[in-house]
Scaffold this active site. Sequence first.
Site, short mmCIF file in Angstrom:
data_model
loop_
_atom_site.label_atom_id
_atom_site.label_comp_id
_atom_site.label_asym_id
_atom_site.label_seq_id
_atom_site.Cartn_x
_atom_site.Cartn_y
_atom_site.Cartn_z
N SER A 280 0.86 -1.19 0.00
CA SER A 280 0.00 0.00 0.00
C SER A 280 0.89 1.23 0.00
CB SER A 280 -0.90 0.02 1.24
OG SER A 280 -1.54 1.28 1.39
N TYR B 211 -2.33 -0.83 10.28
CA TYR B 211 -2.44 -1.21 8.87
C TYR B 211 -1.20 -0.81 8.09
CZ TYR B 211 -4.00 -1.43 4.04
OH TYR B 211 -4.09 -1.70 2.69
#
Length: 220
Positions: free
Chosen positions: A137, A150
């Site tokens: 990401s 995350y």
Amino acid sequence: MTTALITGASSGIGTVYARRLAARNHDLVLVARATDRLNTLAEELRKAHGVTIEVITADLTDAAQLNLVADRLRADPPIDILVNNAGAGLSGGFADANPIALENLLRLNSLAPTLLTTAVLGGMLKRGHGSIVNIASALAILPEYAHGIYAATKSCVLTMSQSLNAEVGPQGIYVQAVLPAATRTDISKVPDVMEVDDLVDAAMTRRFHARAALPQLHAD
């Protein structure tokens, strides 16, 4: 024909990778928790492209089920392409986090791709070729824009990919880390952002253009 194994194949980025690779005549091993969706996708791709498709139902946060996928990565027919796509998000920050939820996120986003990469790597090195695609990401390099762990889990995926590329890239193994920014997926439904199809096409264009050269790490 070569064979690709894709985790998280029942939706989003994983489904698009499955469609694109099947269209390039790769046989597939599709892995996810949603058996019905996997079977529907498998039947669609068999009819459209005539490829062989295996379906493995597995929750990668469960050690026994993760081991089943790892065993397949070591078995025949060999896996030539591994797409570590399965992942999830977790709302909230550190202060109010549920410890069990944190552990499951770490298992899915960080531990699973690490162990699956280890499982497939031995065979790839013996054959002298193979491709490993890790879906990270953009938050891996922008952790200040995300609460909780995350971003940290995806940073693990990115740095693992960088270390792996340095170790095995010169031996014929192509390593790619894909760093989606705002992309419309089951995790992120923000409007007016990149479509999943465009993301996968951009990442695969880099991969196939780089095959003739020394494998490099690409952050897309």
